[in-house]
Design a protein around this motif. Structure first.
Motif, PDB file in Angstrom:
ATOM      1  N   ILE A  26       2.977   4.789   0.782  1.00  0.00           N
ATOM      2  CA  ILE A  26       4.285   4.118   0.850  1.00  0.00           C
ATOM      3  C   ILE A  26       4.676   3.564  -0.512  1.00  0.00           C
ATOM      4  CG2 ILE A  26       5.572   2.194   1.862  1.00  0.00           C
ATOM      5  CD1 ILE A  26       3.912   2.636   4.443  1.00  0.00           C
ATOM      6  N   PHE A  27       3.728   2.936  -1.223  1.00  0.00           N
ATOM      7  CA  PHE A  27       4.026   2.337  -2.525  1.00  0.00           C
ATOM      8  C   PHE A  27       4.519   3.391  -3.513  1.00  0.00           C
ATOM      9  CE2 PHE A  27       2.974   0.317  -6.614  1.00  0.00           C
ATOM     10  CZ  PHE A  27       3.498  -0.947  -6.415  1.00  0.00           C
ATOM     11  N   ILE A  28       3.822   4.518  -3.599  1.00  0.00           N
ATOM     12  CA  ILE A  28       4.220   5.585  -4.515  1.00  0.00           C
ATOM     13  C   ILE A  28       5.520   6.234  -4.039  1.00  0.00           C
ATOM     14  CG2 ILE A  28       3.561   7.857  -5.418  1.00  0.00           C
ATOM     15  CD1 ILE A  28       0.610   6.711  -5.350  1.00  0.00           C
ATOM     16  N   GLY A  29       5.639   6.425  -2.723  1.00  0.00           N
ATOM     17  CA  GLY A  29       6.877   6.975  -2.171  1.00  0.00           C
ATOM     18  C   GLY A  29       8.077   6.082  -2.425  1.00  0.00           C
ATOM     19  N   GLN A  30       7.876   4.776  -2.344  1.00  0.00           N
ATOM     20  CA  GLN A  30       8.956   3.833  -2.617  1.00  0.00           C
ATOM     21  C   GLN A  30       9.420   3.927  -4.071  1.00  0.00           C
ATOM     22  OE1 GLN A  30      10.623   2.818  -0.029  1.00  0.00           O
ATOM     23  NE2 GLN A  30      10.379   0.609  -0.304  1.00  0.00           N
ATOM     24  N   PHE A  31       8.472   4.100  -4.970  1.00  0.00           N
ATOM     25  CA  PHE A  31       8.831   4.240  -6.382  1.00  0.00           C
ATOM     26  C   PHE A  31       9.691   5.491  -6.575  1.00  0.00           C
ATOM     27  CE2 PHE A  31       8.063   5.425 -10.829  1.00  0.00           C
ATOM     28  CZ  PHE A  31       8.409   4.233 -11.460  1.00  0.00           C
ATOM     29  N   ALA A  32       9.255   6.601  -5.999  1.00  0.00           N
ATOM     30  CA  ALA A  32      10.013   7.850  -6.110  1.00  0.00           C
ATOM     31  C   ALA A  32      11.393   7.718  -5.452  1.00  0.00           C
ATOM     32  CB  ALA A  32       9.227   8.993  -5.473  1.00  0.00           C
ATOM     33  N   LEU A  33      11.436   7.121  -4.273  1.00  0.00           N
ATOM     34  CA  LEU A  33      12.706   6.933  -3.575  1.00  0.00           C
ATOM     35  C   LEU A  33      13.639   6.046  -4.386  1.00  0.00           C
ATOM     36  CD1 LEU A  33      14.408   7.438  -1.046  1.00  0.00           C
ATOM     37  CD2 LEU A  33      13.203   5.530   0.053  1.00  0.00           C
ATOM     38  N   GLY A  34      13.096   4.992  -4.996  1.00  0.00           N
ATOM     39  CA  GLY A  34      13.907   4.111  -5.831  1.00  0.00           C
ATOM     40  C   GLY A  34      14.509   4.839  -7.013  1.00  0.00           C
ATOM     41  N   LEU A  35      13.726   5.711  -7.638  1.00  0.00           N
ATOM     42  CA  LEU A  35      14.237   6.487  -8.772  1.00  0.00           C
ATOM     43  C   LEU A  35      15.354   7.423  -8.341  1.00  0.00           C
ATOM     44  CD1 LEU A  35      10.957   7.486 -10.675  1.00  0.00           C
ATOM     45  CD2 LEU A  35      12.679   5.811 -11.384  1.00  0.00           C
ATOM     46  N   ILE A  36      15.190   8.041  -7.187  1.00  0.00           N
ATOM     47  CA  ILE A  36      16.177   9.007  -6.689  1.00  0.00           C
ATOM     48  C   ILE A  36      17.466   8.308  -6.265  1.00  0.00           C
ATOM     49  CG2 ILE A  36      16.675  10.644  -4.822  1.00  0.00           C
ATOM     50  CD1 ILE A  36      13.617  11.346  -4.936  1.00  0.00           C
ATOM     51  N   LEU A 105       6.711  -7.162  -5.301  1.00  0.00           N
ATOM     52  CA  LEU A 105       7.739  -6.124  -5.371  1.00  0.00           C
ATOM     53  C   LEU A 105       8.645  -6.105  -4.140  1.00  0.00           C
ATOM     54  CD1 LEU A 105       8.941  -3.953  -7.126  1.00  0.00           C
ATOM     55  CD2 LEU A 105       7.227  -2.373  -6.258  1.00  0.00           C
ATOM     56  N   PRO A 106       8.107  -6.036  -2.908  1.00  0.00           N
ATOM     57  CA  PRO A 106       9.040  -6.086  -1.768  1.00  0.00           C
ATOM     58  C   PRO A 106       9.737  -7.441  -1.623  1.00  0.00           C
ATOM     59  CG  PRO A 106       6.768  -5.795  -1.005  1.00  0.00           C
ATOM     60  CD  PRO A 106       6.745  -5.726  -2.494  1.00  0.00           C
ATOM     61  N   LEU A 107       9.064  -8.520  -2.022  1.00  0.00           N
ATOM     62  CA  LEU A 107       9.732  -9.828  -1.970  1.00  0.00           C
ATOM     63  C   LEU A 107      10.907  -9.877  -2.946  1.00  0.00           C
ATOM     64  CD1 LEU A 107       6.858 -12.465  -1.602  1.00  0.00           C
ATOM     65  CD2 LEU A 107       8.609 -11.844   0.084  1.00  0.00           C
ATOM     66  N   SER A 108      10.743  -9.266  -4.121  1.00  0.00           N
ATOM     67  CA  SER A 108      11.859  -9.251  -5.074  1.00  0.00           C
ATOM     68  C   SER A 108      13.006  -8.389  -4.552  1.00  0.00           C
ATOM     69  CB  SER A 108      11.396  -8.769  -6.452  1.00  0.00           C
ATOM     70  OG  SER A 108      11.055  -7.400  -6.437  1.00  0.00           O
ATOM     71  N   GLY A 109      12.680  -7.320  -3.846  1.00  0.00           N
ATOM     72  CA  GLY A 109      13.727  -6.508  -3.223  1.00  0.00           C
ATOM     73  C   GLY A 109      14.443  -7.266  -2.126  1.00  0.00           C
ATOM     74  N   TRP A 110      13.679  -8.023  -1.339  1.00  0.00           N
ATOM     75  CA  TRP A 110      14.270  -8.836  -0.276  1.00  0.00           C
ATOM     76  C   TRP A 110      15.165  -9.911  -0.888  1.00  0.00           C
ATOM     77  CZ3 TRP A 110      10.772 -11.605   3.868  1.00  0.00           C
ATOM     78  CH2 TRP A 110      11.550 -12.038   4.934  1.00  0.00           C
ATOM     79  N   SER A 143      21.817  -9.844 -10.502  1.00  0.00           N
ATOM     80  CA  SER A 143      21.364  -9.212 -11.747  1.00  0.00           C
ATOM     81  C   SER A 143      19.922  -9.600 -12.055  1.00  0.00           C
ATOM     82  CB  SER A 143      22.266  -9.613 -12.918  1.00  0.00           C
ATOM     83  OG  SER A 143      23.549  -9.078 -12.748  1.00  0.00           O
ATOM     84  N   PHE A 144      19.589 -10.874 -11.870  1.00  0.00           N
ATOM     85  CA  PHE A 144      18.226 -11.329 -12.128  1.00  0.00           C
ATOM     86  C   PHE A 144      17.229 -10.612 -11.229  1.00  0.00           C
ATOM     87  CE2 PHE A 144      14.637 -13.930 -10.798  1.00  0.00           C
ATOM     88  CZ  PHE A 144      14.009 -14.150 -12.012  1.00  0.00           C
ATOM     89  N   TRP A 145      17.507 -10.596  -9.907  1.00  0.00           N
ATOM     90  CA  TRP A 145      16.564  -9.992  -8.976  1.00  0.00           C
ATOM     91  C   TRP A 145      16.506  -8.469  -9.112  1.00  0.00           C
ATOM     92  CZ3 TRP A 145      12.725 -12.539  -7.395  1.00  0.00           C
ATOM     93  CH2 TRP A 145      12.818 -13.911  -7.172  1.00  0.00           C
ATOM     94  N   ALA A 146      17.611  -7.840  -9.511  1.00  0.00           N
ATOM     95  CA  ALA A 146      17.588  -6.391  -9.754  1.00  0.00           C
ATOM     96  C   ALA A 146      16.665  -6.083 -10.933  1.00  0.00           C
ATOM     97  CB  ALA A 146      18.996  -5.868 -10.021  1.00  0.00           C
ATOM     98  N   ALA A 147      16.768  -6.877 -11.997  1.00  0.00           N
ATOM     99  CA  ALA A 147      15.893  -6.677 -13.163  1.00  0.00           C
ATOM    100  C   ALA A 147      14.442  -6.969 -12.801  1.00  0.00           C
ATOM    101  CB  ALA A 147      16.353  -7.559 -14.316  1.00  0.00           C
ATOM    102  N   ALA A 148      14.208  -8.047 -12.062  1.00  0.00           N
ATOM    103  CA  ALA A 148      12.846  -8.401 -11.661  1.00  0.00           C
ATOM    104  C   ALA A 148      12.234  -7.284 -10.820  1.00  0.00           C
ATOM    105  CB  ALA A 148      12.845  -9.718 -10.885  1.00  0.00           C
ATOM    106  N   HIS A 149      13.012  -6.758  -9.886  1.00  0.00           N
ATOM    107  CA  HIS A 149      12.538  -5.674  -9.022  1.00  0.00           C
ATOM    108  C   HIS A 149      12.198  -4.439  -9.857  1.00  0.00           C
ATOM    109  CE1 HIS A 149      11.962  -4.010  -5.042  1.00  0.00           C
ATOM    110  NE2 HIS A 149      12.795  -3.008  -5.276  1.00  0.00           N
ATOM    111  N   TRP A 150      13.040  -4.116 -10.819  1.00  0.00           N
ATOM    112  CA  TRP A 150      12.828  -2.958 -11.683  1.00  0.00           C
ATOM    113  C   TRP A 150      11.548  -3.126 -12.497  1.00  0.00           C
ATOM    114  CZ3 TRP A 150      12.464  -1.736 -16.847  1.00  0.00           C
ATOM    115  CH2 TRP A 150      12.699  -0.410 -17.201  1.00  0.00           C
ATOM    116  N   TYR A 151      11.391  -4.281 -13.160  1.00  0.00           N
ATOM    117  CA  TYR A 151      10.194  -4.518 -13.990  1.00  0.00           C
ATOM    118  C   TYR A 151       8.921  -4.547 -13.140  1.00  0.00           C
ATOM    119  CZ  TYR A 151      12.984  -5.427 -18.153  1.00  0.00           C
ATOM    120  OH  TYR A 151      13.827  -5.298 -19.223  1.00  0.00           O
ATOM    121  N   LEU A 152       8.992  -5.171 -11.981  1.00  0.00           N
ATOM    122  CA  LEU A 152       7.827  -5.206 -11.095  1.00  0.00           C
ATOM    123  C   LEU A 152       7.448  -3.803 -10.624  1.00  0.00           C
ATOM    124  CD1 LEU A 152       8.628  -8.388  -8.970  1.00  0.00           C
ATOM    125  CD2 LEU A 152       6.646  -8.083 -10.482  1.00  0.00           C
ATOM    126  N   ALA A 153       8.439  -2.971 -10.357  1.00  0.00           N
ATOM    127  CA  ALA A 153       8.163  -1.597  -9.915  1.00  0.00           C
ATOM    128  C   ALA A 153       7.408  -0.823 -10.994  1.00  0.00           C
ATOM    129  CB  ALA A 153       9.462  -0.877  -9.557  1.00  0.00           C
TER     130      ALA A 153
END
Length: 190
Positions: A26-36, A105-110, A143-153
Motif C-alpha cells: 500500500i505504501f509503495i502503491g500510494q506513492f505511485a498513485l500520488g505521482l500519477i 504521511l497519512p496524517l499529513s494527507g488527512w 499550501s503548508f500541508w501539501a508541501a509537508a505531505h510531498w516532502y514526507l512522501a
C-alpha cells in the motif's frame, strides 16, 4: 509443524509478515498513485484517483497503528550474531523512522484535506464520511500541508529504498536469514 501467527525467537510469524507486506504494498502503491494523480489532465479521473488515494491513506494509517500494536505485543526475533554493533544500534532507529513516516504521511494527507477550502468530504472506499481534523481552513494551511505531505512522501520512499537495500545486503552479501525470516513464518515449535 504448522506456521505460527506470532513471532518466535528466530523468525516472524504470519501476523507480522502479512502486516509488513500489506503495508509495504500500500505504501509503495500510494506513492505511485500520488505521482500519477497530480499529473493527469482529466479532472474527473484525477478526482477519482484522489478519492482512492485518500481511501488507501486512511487504510494505511489504520494498518500501521495495528502493526505497531502488534509489534509491541510480539517481540521481534533477535538479529543474527554476525550483525555488528553499529547495525544493531541503527536497526531499531531505522524501523522507528519507518513507523514514524508511515504515520506522519497519512496524517499529513488527512490534515491537507481537513484544511482545504474546497471542503470535499473524505469517504474511504465510499463507505462513510471521515470527519476532518479540527484544523482551520485556509489557503496558507493547505499550501503548508501539501508541501509537508510531498516532502514526507519522498523522505518515506527514501527510507523504504534504504530498508530494501539493507534487506538485500543481508540476503546476498551477508547471506544471513534477515530477509527470509520476513518471508517464511515461524512454526509453533521454534
Amino acid at each position: 509443524m504448522s506456521a505460527s501467527i506470532t513471532n518466535s525467537t528466530t523468525r516472524y510469524g504470519w501476523g507480522t509478515i502479512l502486516l509488513h507486506w500489506l503495508i509495504a504494498l500500500i505504501f509503495i502503491g500510494q506513492f505511485a498513485l500520488g505521482l500519477i494523480m497530480v499529473r493527469l489532465t482529466s479532472q474527473r479521473t484525477a478526482f477519482e484517483l484522489i478519492q482512492l488515494h485518500k481511501s488507501f491513506g486512511f487504510l494505511l494509517l489504520g494498518l500501521i497503528i495495528l502493526r505497531i500494536a502488534w509489534r509491541l505485543g510480539n517481540a521481534a526475533p533477535a538479529l543474527p550474531r554476525s550483525v555488528g554493533t553499529l547495525e544493531r544500534r541503527a536497526a531499531p532507529l531505522a524501523h522507528l523512522a519507518l513507523y514514524a513516516f508511515q504515520i506522519a504521511l497519512p496524517l499529513s494527507g488527512w490534515a491537507l484535506v481537513s484544511v482545504s477550502t474546497l471542503e470535499i468530504p473524505s469517504m474511504p472506499f465510499s463507505l462513510f464520511v471521515m470527519p476532518n481534523l479540527p484544523l482551520a481552513e485556509s489557503d496558507a494551511a493547505e499550501s503548508f500541508w501539501a508541501a509537508a505531505h510531498w516532502y514526507l512522501a519522498y523522505a518515506g520512499i527514501a527510507l523504504v529504498v534504504l530498508h530494501v537495500a539493507a534487506a538485500l545486503r543481508h540476503h546476498f552479501r551477508l547471506r544471513d536469514n534477515v530477509l527470509t525470516r520476513m518471508i517464511t513464518p515461524s512454526s509453533g515449535g521454534e
